[in-house]
Design a protein around this motif. Structure first.
Motif, PDB file in Angstrom:
ATOM      1  N   THR A  15       0.842  -1.186   0.000  1.00  0.00           N
ATOM      2  CA  THR A  15       0.000   0.000   0.000  1.00  0.00           C
ATOM      3  C   THR A  15       0.880   1.239   0.000  1.00  0.00           C
ATOM      4  N   SER A  16       0.558   2.161  -0.870  1.00  0.00           N
ATOM      5  CA  SER A  16       1.401   3.346  -1.007  1.00  0.00           C
ATOM      6  C   SER A  16       1.290   4.230   0.211  1.00  0.00           C
ATOM      7  N   SER A  17       2.393   4.841   0.583  1.00  0.00           N
ATOM      8  CA  SER A  17       2.389   5.770   1.713  1.00  0.00           C
ATOM      9  C   SER A  17       2.101   7.183   1.282  1.00  0.00           C
ATOM     10  N   ILE A  18       1.936   7.394  -0.006  1.00  0.00           N
ATOM     11  CA  ILE A  18       1.596   8.729  -0.497  1.00  0.00           C
ATOM     12  C   ILE A  18       0.101   8.922  -0.368  1.00  0.00           C
ATOM     13  N   ALA A  19      -0.296  10.060   0.155  1.00  0.00           N
ATOM     14  CA  ALA A  19      -1.713  10.308   0.430  1.00  0.00           C
ATOM     15  C   ALA A  19      -2.461  10.554  -0.868  1.00  0.00           C
ATOM     16  N   ASP A  20      -3.192   9.572  -1.332  1.00  0.00           N
ATOM     17  CA  ASP A  20      -4.086   9.769  -2.455  1.00  0.00           C
ATOM     18  C   ASP A  20      -5.441  10.222  -1.945  1.00  0.00           C
ATOM     19  N   GLU A  21      -6.363  10.355  -2.880  1.00  0.00           N
ATOM     20  CA  GLU A  21      -7.678  10.842  -2.485  1.00  0.00           C
ATOM     21  C   GLU A  21      -8.413   9.823  -1.627  1.00  0.00           C
ATOM     22  N   GLY A  22      -8.219   8.541  -1.883  1.00  0.00           N
ATOM     23  CA  GLY A  22      -8.985   7.526  -1.161  1.00  0.00           C
ATOM     24  C   GLY A  22      -8.325   7.018   0.104  1.00  0.00           C
ATOM     25  N   THR A  23      -7.097   7.464   0.397  1.00  0.00           N
ATOM     26  CA  THR A  23      -6.395   6.928   1.560  1.00  0.00           C
ATOM     27  C   THR A  23      -6.742   7.735   2.802  1.00  0.00           C
ATOM     28  N   TYR A  24      -6.572   7.070   3.949  1.00  0.00           N
ATOM     29  CA  TYR A  24      -6.834   7.722   5.226  1.00  0.00           C
ATOM     30  C   TYR A  24      -5.547   8.341   5.756  1.00  0.00           C
ATOM     31  N   THR A  25      -5.694   9.441   6.449  1.00  0.00           N
ATOM     32  CA  THR A  25      -4.566  10.119   7.066  1.00  0.00           C
ATOM     33  C   THR A  25      -4.813  10.237   8.565  1.00  0.00           C
ATOM     34  N   LEU A  26      -3.835  10.814   9.262  1.00  0.00           N
ATOM     35  CA  LEU A  26      -4.008  11.036  10.694  1.00  0.00           C
ATOM     36  C   LEU A  26      -5.164  11.999  10.960  1.00  0.00           C
ATOM     37  N   ASP A  27      -5.319  12.973  10.071  1.00  0.00           N
ATOM     38  CA  ASP A  27      -6.454  13.894  10.236  1.00  0.00           C
ATOM     39  C   ASP A  27      -7.774  13.146  10.159  1.00  0.00           C
ATOM     40  N   SER A  28      -7.839  12.112   9.330  1.00  0.00           N
ATOM     41  CA  SER A  28      -9.065  11.312   9.257  1.00  0.00           C
ATOM     42  C   SER A  28      -9.364  10.664  10.606  1.00  0.00           C
ATOM     43  N   ILE A  29      -8.326  10.135  11.261  1.00  0.00           N
ATOM     44  CA  ILE A  29      -8.523   9.516  12.566  1.00  0.00           C
ATOM     45  C   ILE A  29      -8.968  10.551  13.590  1.00  0.00           C
ATOM     46  N   LEU A  30      -8.321  11.726  13.586  1.00  0.00           N
ATOM     47  CA  LEU A  30      -8.679  12.757  14.557  1.00  0.00           C
ATOM     48  C   LEU A  30     -10.092  13.257  14.313  1.00  0.00           C
ATOM     49  N   ARG A  31     -10.471  13.392  13.040  1.00  0.00           N
ATOM     50  CA  ARG A  31     -11.840  13.809  12.755  1.00  0.00           C
ATOM     51  C   ARG A  31     -12.844  12.774  13.258  1.00  0.00           C
ATOM     52  N   GLN A  32     -12.501  11.515  13.058  1.00  0.00           N
ATOM     53  CA  GLN A  32     -13.406  10.471  13.529  1.00  0.00           C
ATOM     54  C   GLN A  32     -13.487  10.454  15.057  1.00  0.00           C
ATOM     55  N   LEU A  33     -12.349  10.676  15.720  1.00  0.00           N
ATOM     56  CA  LEU A  33     -12.370  10.748  17.182  1.00  0.00           C
ATOM     57  C   LEU A  33     -13.201  11.931  17.658  1.00  0.00           C
ATOM     58  N   ASN A  34     -13.071  13.067  16.967  1.00  0.00           N
ATOM     59  CA  ASN A  34     -13.899  14.224  17.318  1.00  0.00           C
ATOM     60  C   ASN A  34     -15.372  13.917  17.145  1.00  0.00           C
ATOM     61  N   SER A  35     -15.675  13.193  16.064  1.00  0.00           N
ATOM     62  CA  SER A  35     -17.074  12.838  15.817  1.00  0.00           C
ATOM     63  C   SER A  35     -17.606  11.947  16.931  1.00  0.00           C
ATOM     64  N   PHE A  36     -16.823  10.934  17.309  1.00  0.00           N
ATOM     65  CA  PHE A  36     -17.252  10.055  18.400  1.00  0.00           C
ATOM     66  C   PHE A  36     -17.474  10.853  19.687  1.00  0.00           C
ATOM     67  N   HIS A  37     -16.521  11.711  20.006  1.00  0.00           N
ATOM     68  CA  HIS A  37     -16.599  12.449  21.264  1.00  0.00           C
ATOM     69  C   HIS A  37     -17.781  13.402  21.276  1.00  0.00           C
ATOM     70  N   SER A  38     -17.997  14.121  20.183  1.00  0.00           N
ATOM     71  CA  SER A  38     -19.121  15.062  20.144  1.00  0.00           C
ATOM     72  C   SER A  38     -20.458  14.332  20.241  1.00  0.00           C
ATOM     73  N   VAL A  39     -20.569  13.183  19.581  1.00  0.00           N
ATOM     74  CA  VAL A  39     -21.825  12.430  19.649  1.00  0.00           C
ATOM     75  C   VAL A  39     -22.093  11.974  21.079  1.00  0.00           C
ATOM     76  N   MET A  40     -21.050  11.451  21.758  1.00  0.00           N
ATOM     77  CA  MET A  40     -21.249  10.990  23.128  1.00  0.00           C
ATOM     78  C   MET A  40     -21.595  12.147  24.064  1.00  0.00           C
ATOM     79  N   CYS A  41     -20.969  13.295  23.856  1.00  0.00           N
ATOM     80  CA  CYS A  41     -21.282  14.448  24.698  1.00  0.00           C
ATOM     81  C   CYS A  41     -22.704  14.949  24.438  1.00  0.00           C
TER      82      CYS A  41
END
Length: 1825
Positions: free
Chosen positions: A1620-1646
């Motif tokens: 799997t390529s380490s270059i960020a293409d349009e379909g790949t996930y990045t660290l920002d994707s994880i942080l956004r998902q964590l923010n989403s989880f946290h906001s929903v629970m709050c």
């Protein structure tokens, strides 16, 4: 660029070496075309002149850059040749301890000869679902690729495992099958995957043996087809075997063994069941002792035998068949001990009653004489006659061995057939994966028929392999639209034709076998005549006429012709077989069935797919006189046919190749022999794959990867928006020869060596940049250093000059000061001297004057004192004389008095003794003594009178006598003076002598007394001193002991504190473990519940076809309930109502266990009803007897009795009705006896259920009424009996009148209160008894659960049934178990509820009765008296004007409430617009109202419906995070409300007074709180699974592969297996994707109002998942273990920590879960050279296990040339330092681990009366109270 241009100074090359095969060297000067000699510098420090071949001028192979060494895929190497492959494998195997390496489509597996922890279930889970190139090479990756392609391409797959003996083929095949069994699972409950794995120990025991190269060598080939259904789950398997080495049964070479099963039998010979086999030690049998090595180190044959028997049992081979197998094997061993004696050269004989033959015949069940005869004779048949001919001893021995081999081969085939039968499945096979475990290319000093067949099979497989590799290369080029040029590769078809074509070696061998007098020599001559000098691949040895040489694809092999014909014919005498067929042992003839009955192990369909079911092959009919021998196919012919079928099967599948390499011949762990490895690499086709790849474009890069890697070679103006065009422009400038590369659609293809050239350019560019940077930095550093030194010199000068000036000024000041000091000092000295002299003069004068004065004074004083002394001395002398005289006189008086006292004492003693004796002799004479005493007293009185008279007379007489005496004295004075003086002197002398004697005696006594006193004093002093010393010692000891006690107390305190802390930690761990176990059980229960629902739905779909508009509901209790399986009447009616309207088209078979349980329940109800009827009859008799006495009772009692009689009549009618209904039920069951009639949903079944329900309900009502009547009767008796006046109406009126008259109303009221207290105490005792009964019921529930576990074990035993019956039985057992469990729990909970209801109703009855009695008494009291008496308060509900925090709803609206509030509620709208936890508050307020009404049915129904509805919502939308989070929050809030308003003090601490008023008053819902807690745990676990499914695709890409810091890590060449390529293409996930998902989880629970502590636990679980998955992938990916990747990981972790700080969650424990990942990243970045570095690593990586640390160090790979590899010695140092660490040997973290969850109590400050219900919820039917 020309290849010769790469041979520059310092370039490294490979040169041939006879010892190491290839040796590395470095060029000392540039190579120029035309040079014949290369100057090289070897690694050991020597210089060498390497001469080039003058004919070819071929240069030595170039060595790959260090950055490419150790690659996962050999095709990623820039230079593809033999030394590069060998070096890469050696580095991975020795330095990195990696045994798997890709070589294009081939997985190369090197046998480590050591157990490695890389095959656990955690590793299987890590490889499951991953792409083959994304993880490090592994056998699991190949298995996953085959499984994935089977599912994706709908095509059968094959895994071909090959290699020579000892290379690990069997183990690799075993692990591949284990992977399929674990990942896919079985399609039924028959545990097919376990049977597939269980076939391995059986086949290993009968087909594997110890050789000189391998302790567990497979001596046969096998092809196992693992069948899958449409859902790709294992349904069965089938096995085909090839060319069993039968000769091993009768002969083993030195240091080798026979097949394992023989040694296992001998090791188990002492078992009772094996006594009949008459076995002994392996050394006592000829067939097991020839190799001289009966034992294998580390292998217990007895344990292996137990495993083999266990596997046979699992595969359905019964104990009788197993013993039959062991009898045959033991018979073969005894047959080998049969000896022959020669009569002459042509005949032999067996000794009479030969023991080995006797045992053989007994075990085989054959006649001894007949077997003995045919072992020494043979039958010869001609056209006209049949002859019986004796045979020689050698021929007899060969015939015996042939018979043993034949029996073993038949037994082997029989076992294989039975294994296939056990693995067979009736379900249709959709696809299969075949695993081929076949022998590799073999060459020994003496090669015979077996090696010839093995090498022939490898030729066929190599041809298929070459064609497949060639095909894949062609497909890749065509896919990328690269011009295809024909690649020349080795085609071994000529060698195959030499073997199998017409007039080939096999054909000539079969022809020679048909000849009557054919021999090995004549066959060899035919081979020479046919192929010698005509086929280039066939040669004849120079020194032999009985051998031939074939040039195979791997090597030349010389075969000895001796034994070829015999092994090909496989001859065994028919007479011996006929004797065995006539055996009484039933199993033995089965082995020798005819071909039309036997199952061919090599049968297959013409299409090449081998079915799972065997098809009998019917032989062609021959002539009557034709013998079976003429139709028997030779071994070579059979092998060729089976090999052709195998090739057809493989060609019809997609092959995957595993090549096993044996690193050394001595089985040393992790030891690499280059010579042996090269031989196997050449033989297994790996180098051929490399050659085919190298002939084209072996190196392939995507445009994005190329741009990222070689961006440093581009200028800014070369970089365009189009990456593809940019790469083209750059390559045209860098590589001028366009033939060296090609541009595809998505990739750039490079010739061999071009990537190394590009890497060289990149390294040179980076080196030049580094030099420039170093130059600039060094100049800047030196200039900075110079300026710093200049400033320092000026500063030093300034300070030195100032110091000198200050020193001079100080000197001047000191000089002036010294002069002044001298002046004043001199003056001081002179003045001081004058003062001293003056003072001395004055002192002398004063002393002299004082001396003279003192002399005068002393003289005067002496005179005065002399006078005083004289006066005092004279007075003292006078006093002394006086005292001495007085002392002597006193002493004399004392002595005289003492003497007189002694005499008196003696007299008194005598008198005392006489009196005592007198008392003794005259005991009892007291009265006489008293009389005598009185007489004595009287005489004394008389004596006194007489004495007085005598005294008077004496006085007169004395006066007269005195006068006369005076006269006499005067007359005789002169005469008597002398006499008197003389007598006085004598008396005085005598007295003086006596006094002297007494004085001396006194002195002696005094002296002795003084001596004793002194002695006593000394002893006392000594004793005192000793006591003092002892006391001192005791004090010291006491102090020491006190000190020790203090220290011990301190140590004990510290120890206790430590133990307390440890025990606390241990208890916390135990609590967490117990909580985790409990929550895992809940999870398992939830899973079984869902599975039960799915099975129920499937059965409903399969068995029922409902009409449109009607919903089918199973009649059994819903399994959506909690673990306690409680239900409501609403749920029951909901289930029953639609059931009556459904037409049933299919009848389900009756569940007999359920029917018997219901029938037993009906019987119990009948018995209980009969007991109640008897009790009622008894009560009626008592009532009737009391009626006769109470006829005149007042109207109050008459009305009550009338009410009771009406109740009894009603009960009698209802009991009759119950009897009628039970009779109707019995008739229905007896008339409809067919199983389908009593199925669920049938009329009889409905009648049974309806009657049971009605009986239960009616029985509950009747029990309650009986209890009411009983309580009334008791209360009447207790109220009547204390007062006799209550038995008669007249007396009652009189007593009442008396009480009116006398004012006794108050006393009666007090008595009534006492009666009330008595009843209350009885009620409490009854309540305690009912609580004890409830506790016993709970114990009964536990026992029923244990019984349930035992039934599950019985269910596991049913797995040995046939597959069809097993599936049906497992489903039936599962449904029965759950139904029985639900019914039992329902019964027990209903009993408890009934008990509580009874107690409450009894209490109500007692209160009502007391009230009635008080009212009855008050009616007879006058108004005036009533005014004075205290009035009893009436319990009237107060009508509140304010809202009380309760919601009222009708019972029929409960379904609507649940539907609107739970089932159809949208979490998003509620979370955004309304207060958090609103549904929980509404439900609790409804529960409060039901509690206020004291309606237990309503409470129970509402809570049950709520819990079931929440489960339905979660089952329907369980993959939606918002839904799961919403209901987790509301469930916890509902649970907190039940605690907060429970009325328990522990939960009321934070309540307001108003909230305390809202507490529940009638019901204790503690059990429901436990149920809700369990439900919350299940929701939490489901929430964790949902977020894990959401996060898992993001973690590896975002945390590992994506470059958060761009440009830090470069992209390395990857080879055929693209990662799997380490270059960020349009379909790949990045660290920002994880942080956004964590923010989403946290906001929903709050938003949902989840408890903060619960949010922390969820976040901790999320971070654990992130850390575990990231670390697991890091440990399985070599390309990720680099310094730059460690920096990326640490940056990513810091971003996660920053997110925690932003959310104020640092104290949640989430950061600690990332500690292993943080330490792994630090381990990648720290120095790894010295011992200090090792110590630092050991202290730093305390969260990592030893296996993980070593794995990371082994995987560490430099990305750039400036990084250094980790040395092997450093890794060993780490291992030595960590050897004492006790940690888990598991390599990977458990990513599926869920921390135990807790729900801390979190009370709400929200007042219930302030909650408003919005109209959007549709709850208008609810009224506020």
């Amino acid at each position: 660029m020309a290849a010769s241009e790469l041979y520059t100074k310092f370039a490294r090359v490979w040169i041939p070496d006879p010892e190491e095969v290839w040796k590395s060297a470095e060029l000392l000067k540039d190579y120029k075309p035309g040079d014949k000699v290369l100057l090289l510098h070897l690694e050991e420090g020597k210089d060498l002149e390497y001469r080039l071949d003058p004919k070819t001028s071929e240069l030595p192979h170039l060595r790959n850059p260090d950055i490419l060494v150790g690659e996962n895929d050999l095709t990623a190497l820039s230079y593809l040749h033999e030394p590069a492959v060998l070096h890469n494998l050696r580095v991975r195997f020795i330095d990195s301890k990696l045994i798997y390496t890709y070589c294009g489509i081939v997985l190369v597996a090197i046998n480590p000869y050591e157990q490695l922890p890389i095959y656990g279930e955690d590793i299987i889970n890590a490889y499951s679902g991953q792409n083959m190139g994304d993880m490090d090479p592994h056998i699991f990756a190949v298995a996953e690729e085959a499984y994935k392609q089977m599912a994706r391409d709908e095509r059968n797959q094959s895994i071909i495992v090959s290699g020579e003996s000892g290379a690990g083929k069997t183990v690799s095949a075993k692990y591949a099958m284990r992977y399929f069994a674990t990942v896919s699972g079985s399609a039924s409950e028959a545990n097919v995957e376990e049977k597939v794995l269980a076939s391995n120990p059986i086949m290993e025991s009968i087909g594997n043996a110890k050789t000189t190269r391998n302790d567990n060598s497979s001596r046969f080939g096998k092809y196992i087809e693992i069948g899958f259904d449409k859902r790709y789950r294992i349904i069965g398997a089938n096995m085909r075997t090839y060319l069993l080495e039968k000769s091993r049964v009768v002969f083993q070479a030195e240091e080798e063994r026979n097949y394992h099963i023989f040694y296992q039998l001998c090791a188990s010979a002492k078992l009772p069941e094996f006594k009949m086999l008459r076995l002994g030690n392996a050394d006592s049998f000829h067939y097991t002792k020839q190799g001289g090595s009966p034992m294998i180190e580390g292998v217990d044959d007895a344990k292996e035998m137990a495993h083999t028997r266990q596997a046979c049992t699992l595969l359905g081979i019964s104990e009788s068949y197993q013993m039959g197998i062991f009898r045959i094997l033991a018979g073969i061993l005894h047959l080998g001990n049969v000896g022959f004696a020669s009569r002459d050269s042509d005949s032999c004989t067996i000794p009479p009653k030969h023991e080995p033959l006797t045992i053989f015949c007994d075990l085989m069940g054959v006649d001894y004489e007949e077997m003995c005869h045919w072992l020494c004779h043979r039958k010869l048949a001609t056209a006209t006659e049949t002859y019986i001919k004796p045979i020689s001893k050698l021929q007899a021995t060969n015939a015996r061995d042939a018979l043993a081999k034949h029996i073993y081969a038949k037994l082997f085939n029989w076992i294989v057939d039975h294994v296939n039968q056990a693995l067979h499945s009736a379900v249709k096979q959709h696809s299969f994966i075949g695993v081929l475990d076949i022998y590799g290319f073999e060459t020994f000093e003496i090669n015979s028929f077996e090696q010839f067949c093995i090498n022939y099979a490898n030729e066929k497989l190599q041809q298929q392999f070459n064609m497949h590799v060639f095909k894949l290369e062609q497909e890749e080029y065509m896919k990328e639209q690269i011009p295809w040029t024909l690649i020349d590769f080795y085609d071994n078809q000529p060698c195959i034709n030499l073997i199998e074509s017409k007039l080939g070696i096999l054909d000539l061998l079969d022809e020679e076998c048909k000849m009557p007098k054919g021999t090995d020599d004549t066959w060899a001559q035919k081979l020479y005549n046919t192929h010698l000098n005509k086929c280039a691949l066939f040669e004849k040895p120079r020194m032999s006429n009985k051998a031939f040489i074939i040039k195979h694809f791997a090597d030349k092999v010389e075969y000895q012709c001796e034994g070829f014909l015999e092994k090909n014919k496989d001859t065994v005498f028919e007479e011996q077989i006929r004797v065995l067929k006539s055996s009484k042992f039933k199993m033995l003839p089965e082995l020798f069935q005819d071909d039309e009955k036997a199952i061919s192990p090599t049968s297959a369909t013409s299409s090449g797919r081998t079915p799972l079911t065997r098809v009998p092959v019917k032989p062609t009919k021959g002539r009557p006189g034709q013998t079976a021998k003429e139709h028997k196919k030779t071994v070579g012919h059979q092998f060729r046919n089976s090999l052709h079928l195998l090739m057809e099967t493989l060609n019809a599948t997609t092959p995957h190749y595993v090549r096993c390499i044996k690193p050394n011949d001595f089985k040393f762990p992790f030891t690499f022999d280059e010579k042996r490895a090269v031989q196997q690499l050449r033989a297994c086709g790996v180098l051929e794959t490399i050659r085919i790849s190298a002939a084209g474009f072996p190196s392939r890069w995507t445009y994005q990867e190329f741009f990222s890697r070689y961006r440093v070679l581009m200028k800014q103006k070369d970089v365009l928006g189009d990456r593809k065009q940019t790469c083209k422009n750059v390559l045209e400038k860098l590589i001028l020869d366009k033939d060296k590369y090609q541009f595809g659609k998505t990739k750039i293809f490079f010739r061999a060596g071009q990537v190394a050239y590009l890497e060289k350019l990149r390294a040179d560019k980076l080196r030049a940049a580094c030099i420039r940077i170093q130059k600039t930095i060094r100049g800047w550093l030196l200039r900075k250093r110079y300026l710093c030194m200049q400033r320092a010199a000026i500063t030093v000068q300034r300070y030195v000059r100032g110091y000198q000036a200050r020193c001079y000024a100080k000197f001047l000041r000191r000089t002036k000061a010294a002069t002044t000091i001298q002046k004043y000092w001199r003056m001081y000295v002179v003045r001081r001297r004058y003062k001293i002299r003056r003072a001395a003069t004055i002192v002398i004068q004063s002393y002299l004057r004082g001396y003279l004065a003192r002399n005068r004074y002393r003289k005067i004083l002496c005179e005065h004192k002399a006078v005083i002394i004289q006066k005092r001395v004279r007075g003292w002398l006078a006093r002394t004389r006086y005292k001495r005289t007085m002392k002597a006189i006193i002493y004399l008086q004392c002595c005289f008095r003492r003497m007189m006292a002694k005499r008196e004492l003696k007299k008194l003693k005598i008198e005392a003794r006489s009196v005592e004796r007198y008392k003794k002799l005259h005991i009892g004479m007291e009265n006489k003594i008293m009389q005598l005493q009185r007489k004595v007293d009287e005489q004394n009185k008389d004596y006194k009178c007489l004495m007085e008279k005598l005294t008077n007379l004496e006085g007169v007489y004395n006066s007269e006598t005195e006068k006369l005496r005076n006269d006499v004295e005067r007359l005789q004075l002169s005469e008597e003076e002398a006499k008197i003086a003389t007598g006085r002197v004598l008396s005085l002398q005598e007295e003086i002598a006596k006094l002297r004697k007494d004085l001396e005696q006194t002195r002696s006594e005094k002296k002795s007394i003084e001596e004793r006193a002194d002695k006593y004093k000394q002893e006392t002093e000594q004793l005192v001193s000793n006591l003092k010393e002892e006391n001192t010692l005791l004090k010291q000891e006491k102090e020491t002991l006190n000190h020790l006690i203090v220290e011990q107390a301190k140590e004990m305190t510290e120890t206790m504190e430590r133990k307390l802390v440890e025990e606390t930690k241990q208890l916390e761990l135990d609590l967490n473990d117990e909580r985790l176990r409990y929550q895992n059980l809940l999870n398992e229960f939830s899973r079984l519940e869902e599975r039960y629902d799915d099975l129920k739905e499937e059965m409903t779909l399969m068995l029922n076809v409902p009409k449109p508009g009607h919903k089918r509901t199973d009649s059994t209790h819903s399994s959506n309930e909690s673990e306690y399986t409680f239900s409501s009447e609403f749920a029951e009616t909901e289930d029953i109502a639609p059931r009556t309207e459904e037409p049933i088209e299919k009848k389900v078979p009756l569940d007999m266990s359920l029917f018997l349980k219901l029938q037993k329940r009906v019987t119990e109800l009948e018995q209980e009803k009969q007991l109640m009827q008897d009790e009622l009859d008894r009560k009626e008799e008592q009532v009737f007897r009391s009626k006769a006495k109470e006829e005149e009772r007042p109207q109050i009692r008459g009305a009550e009795l009338e009410y009771e009689s009406l109740k009894r009549q009603e009960l009698e009618s209802e009991n009759k009705k119950l009897k009628n209904e039970l009779n109707e039920l019995r008739r229905a069951l007896s008339e409809k006896s067919a199983p389908e009639v009593t199925a669920p949903g049938a009329p009889a079944y409905r009648v049974l259920m309806e009657q049971l329900t009605s009986v239960s309900e009616e029985l509950d009502v009747r029990k309650e009424e009986v209890l009411i009547l009983r309580s009334q009767l008791v209360s009447q008796k207790e109220a009547i009996q204390p007062k006799n006046t209550m038995t008669d109406s007249t007396i009652l009126l009189e007593d009442v009148q008396k009480m009116k008259d006398k004012g006794e109303i108050a006393q009666a009221y007090i008595g009534l209160k006492e009666t009330n207290r008595l009843l209350e105490s009885q009620l409490q005792s009854q309540k305690r008894s009912h609580e004890n009964e409830a506790e016993a019921l709970r114990g009964e529930i536990q026992s029923l659960k244990e019984e349930n576990n035992r039934q599950q074990q019985l269910l596991a035993q049913n797995l040995q049934l046939p597959p069809e019956a097993r599936i049906e039985a497992s489903l039936q057992h599962e449904i029965t178990r759950l139904t029985n469990e639900n019914l039992d729990l329902m019964e027990q909970l209903e009993k408890q509820d009934k008990t509580v209801r009874k107690l409450k109703k009894q209490l109500k009855v007692f209160a009502k009765k007391i009230g009635e009695l008080e009212v009855g008494q008050m009616e007879n009291i006058s108004p005036g008296q009533i005014i004075d008496e205290p009035i009893r308060p009436v319990n009237i509900p107060r009508k509140e004007k304010d809202f009380q925090g309760m919601l009222e709803y009708k019972r029929e609206d409960e379904q609507k409430l649940v539907k609107n509030l739970i089932l159809e509620l949208k979490p998003r709208g509620v979370a955004v617009n309304l207060i958090p936890g609103l549904p929980a508050y509404i439900l609790f307020m409804c529960v409060r109202h039901a509690d206020y009404l004291n309606d237990d049915q309503k409470v129970r129904s509402l809570l049950t419906s709520t819990i079931n509805s929440i489960k339905k919502v979660l089952k329907k939308r369980g993959d939606d995070f918002e839904t799961v989070s919403f209901w987790l929050s509301n469930t916890c809030r509902f649970l907190h409300c039940l605690k907060q308003y429970s009325g328990e003090e522990g939960f009321m601490k934070h309540n307001t007074s108003r909230q305390n008023e809202h507490c529940l008053t009638n019901f204790d819902l503690a059990e429901y709180r436990q149920v809700l807690s369990d439900l919350a745990i299940q929701i939490y676990q489901q929430l964790v699974r949902v977020l894990e499914n959401i996060l898992q695709p993001m973690i590896v890409s975002g945390m590992l592969e994506h470059e958060t810091i761009q440009g830090v890590s470069g992209v390395k060449p990857t080879g055929l297996r693209k990662r799997t390529s380490s270059i960020a293409d349009e379909g790949t996930y990045t660290l920002d994707s994880i942080l956004r998902q964590l923010n989403s989880f946290h906001s929903v629970m709050c938003q949902h109002g989840m408890d903060p502590e619960l949010i922390k636990q969820v976040v901790k679980q999320m971070f654990y998942i992130v850390g575990a998955i990231t670390l697991n992938n890091l440990l399985l990916r070599k390309d990720m273990c680099s310094w730059s990747k460690g920096m990326q990981i640490r940056y990513n972790v810091s971003q996660l920590e920053e997110w925690l700080r932003d959310k104020n969650l640092m104290n949640s424990g989430a950061k600690e879960t990332l500690e292993p990942l943080i330490q792994a990243a630090q381990l990648l970045q720290v120095k790894k050279k010295t011992d200090d570095d090792a110590e630092a690593i050991c202290s730093m990586c305390n969260a990592l296990t030893t296996a993980q640390i070593v794995k990371v160090l082994n995987l560490y790979t430099p990305v750039n040339e400036f990084e250094e590899r980790v040395s092997v010695s450093f890794i060993r140092t780490i291992q030595m330092r960590l050897r004492d660490r006790k940690d888990s040997p598991q390599l990977l973290m458990d990513a599926k681990h869920i921390f135990p969850v807790t729900f801390p109590f979190n009370p709400s400050s929200l007042a219930l009366e302030t909650i408003q219900i919005p109209a959007s919820l549709g709850l208008g039917f609810i009224a506020r109270v």
